[in-house]
Design a protein around this motif. Structure first.
Motif, PDB file in Angstrom:
ATOM      1  N   UNK A  99       0.834  -1.196   0.000  1.00 46.53           N
ATOM      2  CA  UNK A  99       0.000   0.000   0.000  1.00 46.53           C
ATOM      3  C   UNK A  99       0.871   1.249   0.000  1.00 46.53           C
ATOM      4  N   UNK A 100       0.911   1.928  -1.145  1.00 47.31           N
ATOM      5  CA  UNK A 100       1.715   3.137  -1.264  1.00 47.31           C
ATOM      6  C   UNK A 100       1.203   3.973  -2.424  1.00 47.31           C
ATOM      7  N   UNK A 101       1.390   5.281  -2.334  1.00 52.95           N
ATOM      8  CA  UNK A 101       1.010   6.149  -3.434  1.00 52.95           C
ATOM      9  C   UNK A 101       1.998   6.057  -4.586  1.00 52.95           C
ATOM     10  N   UNK A 102       3.253   5.729  -4.274  1.00 53.98           N
ATOM     11  CA  UNK A 102       4.289   5.739  -5.297  1.00 53.98           C
ATOM     12  C   UNK A 102       5.446   4.841  -4.892  1.00 53.98           C
ATOM     13  N   UNK A 103       6.131   4.307  -5.898  1.00 51.62           N
ATOM     14  CA  UNK A 103       7.334   3.518  -5.640  1.00 51.62           C
ATOM     15  C   UNK A 103       8.448   4.378  -5.072  1.00 51.62           C
ATOM     16  N   UNK A 104       8.310   5.701  -5.174  1.00 49.49           N
ATOM     17  CA  UNK A 104       9.329   6.619  -4.670  1.00 49.49           C
ATOM     18  C   UNK A 104       9.084   7.013  -3.216  1.00 49.49           C
ATOM     19  N   UNK A 105       8.007   6.521  -2.620  1.00 49.16           N
ATOM     20  CA  UNK A 105       7.732   6.786  -1.207  1.00 49.16           C
ATOM     21  C   UNK A 105       8.859   6.214  -0.346  1.00 49.16           C
ATOM     22  N   UNK A 106       9.273   6.967   0.653  1.00 46.14           N
ATOM     23  CA  UNK A 106      10.317   6.494   1.560  1.00 46.14           C
ATOM     24  C   UNK A 106       9.812   5.307   2.374  1.00 46.14           C
ATOM     25  N   UNK A 107      10.662   4.300   2.560  1.00 51.92           N
ATOM     26  CA  UNK A 107      10.269   3.093   3.296  1.00 51.92           C
ATOM     27  C   UNK A 107       9.855   3.411   4.728  1.00 51.92           C
ATOM     28  N   UNK A 108      10.427   4.468   5.313  1.00 52.82           N
ATOM     29  CA  UNK A 108      10.115   4.793   6.701  1.00 52.82           C
ATOM     30  C   UNK A 108       8.680   5.281   6.865  1.00 52.82           C
ATOM     31  N   UNK A 109       8.037   5.682   5.766  1.00 49.77           N
ATOM     32  CA  UNK A 109       6.661   6.179   5.842  1.00 49.77           C
ATOM     33  C   UNK A 109       5.610   5.089   5.686  1.00 49.77           C
ATOM     34  N   UNK A 110       6.046   3.847   5.520  1.00 45.66           N
ATOM     35  CA  UNK A 110       5.115   2.731   5.382  1.00 45.66           C
ATOM     36  C   UNK A 110       4.777   2.149   6.747  1.00 45.66           C
ATOM     37  N   UNK A 111       3.619   1.488   6.821  1.00 47.29           N
ATOM     38  CA  UNK A 111       3.278   0.737   8.029  1.00 47.29           C
ATOM     39  C   UNK A 111       4.233  -0.448   8.154  1.00 47.29           C
ATOM     40  N   UNK A 112       4.284  -1.037   9.352  1.00 44.51           N
ATOM     41  CA  UNK A 112       5.192  -2.161   9.582  1.00 44.51           C
ATOM     42  C   UNK A 112       4.968  -3.318   8.630  1.00 44.51           C
ATOM     43  N   UNK A 113       3.698  -3.644   8.382  1.00 46.45           N
ATOM     44  CA  UNK A 113       3.387  -4.762   7.495  1.00 46.45           C
ATOM     45  C   UNK A 113       3.807  -4.503   6.067  1.00 46.45           C
ATOM     46  N   UNK A 114       3.636  -3.268   5.603  1.00 50.13           N
ATOM     47  CA  UNK A 114       4.044  -2.929   4.241  1.00 50.13           C
ATOM     48  C   UNK A 114       5.559  -2.856   4.115  1.00 50.13           C
TER      49      UNK A 114
END
Length: 496
Positions: free
Chosen positions: A383-398
């Motif tokens: 679940x992300x808006x973009x492949x360029x989203x920083x990994x730190x902004x994802x939930x733990x599961x993502x």
């Protein structure tokens, strides 16, 4: 303390994370907060404790509207938060971690070390923790670090304790001890907000459950009035017919074999083999050496004795680069420190192990790289808006899905999964299990280290059990039971 959060909204830029969430936490209750990864659970609790500011809504505590400017204010008010991502200072001792910025001092400004030790020992005894206080925290296992965090929160005499996946790295024995502490806290009027994806725990220890989906409250129900299937349906918006997908195992030739693998003082004389298309579960109590064995096979922990054979060929694995060249992938149990570069984008994390396959004459083939990343994001439903989203902004599961994606990307012959579904919701767990089946259908051999016995029993073709650094036994998947595995894990023998 009674807490009400009503109509809470929160957005980060254009990303609406919470859209009118309600939760009512009563004094002296254990309140489960459940939802898929990315549903907004941690964000909601971060708003409660002052890490984030709400955009709309009200928060009342014992009938008085209240907000905090930072987590320290919340803690001083009596609200403690044990985060899923552990807040450990690795170079400091266990004792120093417990008292960081809270050291008792004399009137002369001297730290009262003996008093610190006495308080820490009392709390450790309460939780049956046997970690030396002088040990460097960074040398503790993830499970030990989790127990340190729990002890640290209990030392604050909090009125409300938020526990985010508190048992993810704990053994069954430690979980039961934690549950005893939770019951004791409840009896003394302390409220617990319990965030977990482990259904068995929710129905064992909690009184009430609030389910969130896509940033909204779906339902709040007393535990006796609901059930596993009902909660899953509310979480994912659909029914999951089976917890574990059916496996049609058809193992091929032996692809990985270890013989007499030894690291003195850690594990000794470990021998086993894994065949193409097979899932071998590895079980055992915390500290038994499961992770250390896998790290050694992957070349992470230096010299070893014994033999590692890949496709029948004796190899020496000195570092992870050699392991990758041999076709080995390793999904670590510690995604934050070892699995991801949190400041990197999703794309950069996924392509990191397979970067050379996208280069020609020193130039990166951007289009192929982008297509590769988008395929994996879609396949693993990250679940992300973009492949360029920083990994730190994802939930733990993502974040966990990104770690899995990067190792699938190398096309491994053998994939080692160390706690692959830790902190992952029930819907995403099934997706990972299904992916494991697809990989084995293509001939990939999987070694799965897991502390969740239902997972080991539900997905393994064979189970290898480790006790005190040795293989204590092996059980065929269809014949495996929790009783057999726990007997072997505690040094016993089973009569076939």
């Amino acid at each position: 303390m009674e807490i009400r959060m009503d109509h809470i909204h929160k957005a980060f830029g254009q990303n609406k994370v919470l859209e009118g969430v309600d939760i009512h936490i009563r004094g002296g209750e254990v309140h489960a907060l459940m939802g898929e990864n990315g549903a907004g659970k941690s964000t909601l609790m971060n708003i409660l404790t002052g890490l984030h500011k709400k955009d709309q809504g009200t928060i009342t505590m014992d009938g008085v509207e209240k907000t905090f400017d930072n987590p320290k204010q919340a803690e001083e008010f009596g609200i403690a938060f044990i985060h899923q991502e552990l807040n450990i200072w690795p170079e400091m001792t266990v004792l120093d971690n417990l008292f960081i910025n809270k050291e008792p001092i004399t009137s002369f400004g001297l730290i009262q070390t003996q008093k610190m030790k006495a308080v820490a020992k009392k709390q450790f005894d309460r939780l049956s923790i046997s970690i030396p206080l002088h040990k460097e925290a960074g040398k503790c296992s993830v499970g030990e670090q989790q127990m340190i965090e729990i002890a640290k929160a209990l030392m604050t005499d909090a009125k409300v304790i938020i526990m985010d996946e508190p048992t993810a790295a704990l053994t069954d024995r430690e979980i039961q001890k934690l549950f005893d502490v939770i019951r004791s806290l409840k009896e003394s009027g302390v409220s617990i907000v319990y965030i977990s994806h482990r259904m068995e725990e929710i129905f064992t220890i909690c009184d009430t459950i609030t389910v969130m989906r896509d940033g909204r409250t779906v339902d709040t129900t007393p535990i006796p009035e609901t059930n596993f299937n009902d909660v899953v349906k509310k979480m994912v918006g659909r029914e999951l017919t089976d917890r574990f997908p059916e496996r049609n195992s058809n193992p091929g030739e032996t692809i990985l074999e270890v013989k007499g693998l030894t690291r003195k003082g850690v594990f000794e004389n470990v021998s086993f083999q894994v065949r193409e298309g097979e899932i071998v579960g590895v079980s055992g109590l915390m500290g038994a050496g499961r992770t250390e064995i896998m790290r050694t096979i992957f070349g992470l922990d230096g010299k070893y004795e014994g033999n590692i054979l890949v496709a029948g060929k004796n190899v020496t694995v000195k570092n992870p680069n050699q392991a990758v060249e041999l076709g080995l992938g390793f999904i670590t149990e510690d995604r934050k420190e070892e699995g991801l570069i949190l400041d990197f984008s999703i794309k950069d994390n996924i392509v990191l192990p397979s970067l050379f396959s996208f280069t020609k004459n020193g130039m990166i083939k951007d289009k192929q790289e982008e297509e590769f990343v988008e395929l994996l994001i879609k396949r693993l439903t990250i679940k992300t808006e973009s492949a360029m989203t920083s990994a730190k902004n994802l939930s733990g599961g993502n974040q966990q899905k990104v770690v899995i994606a990067k190792w699938i990307g190398i096309g491994p012959k053998v994939l080692i999964l160390d706690e692959p579904t830790r902190g992952v919701d029930v819907g995403a767990k099934r997706e990972i299990y299904q992916l494991m089946n697809e990989l084995t259908d293509r001939g990939v051999a999987i070694i799965m280290v897991s502390s969740e016995l239902p997972e080991v029993l539900g997905m393994s073709d064979r189970v290898i059990v480790i006790h005190e650094g040795r293989v204590s036994g092996e059980v065929i998947g269809k014949e495996a039971t929790q009783e057999k595995i726990m007997t072997l894990a505690t040094g016993g023998q089973i009569n076939e």
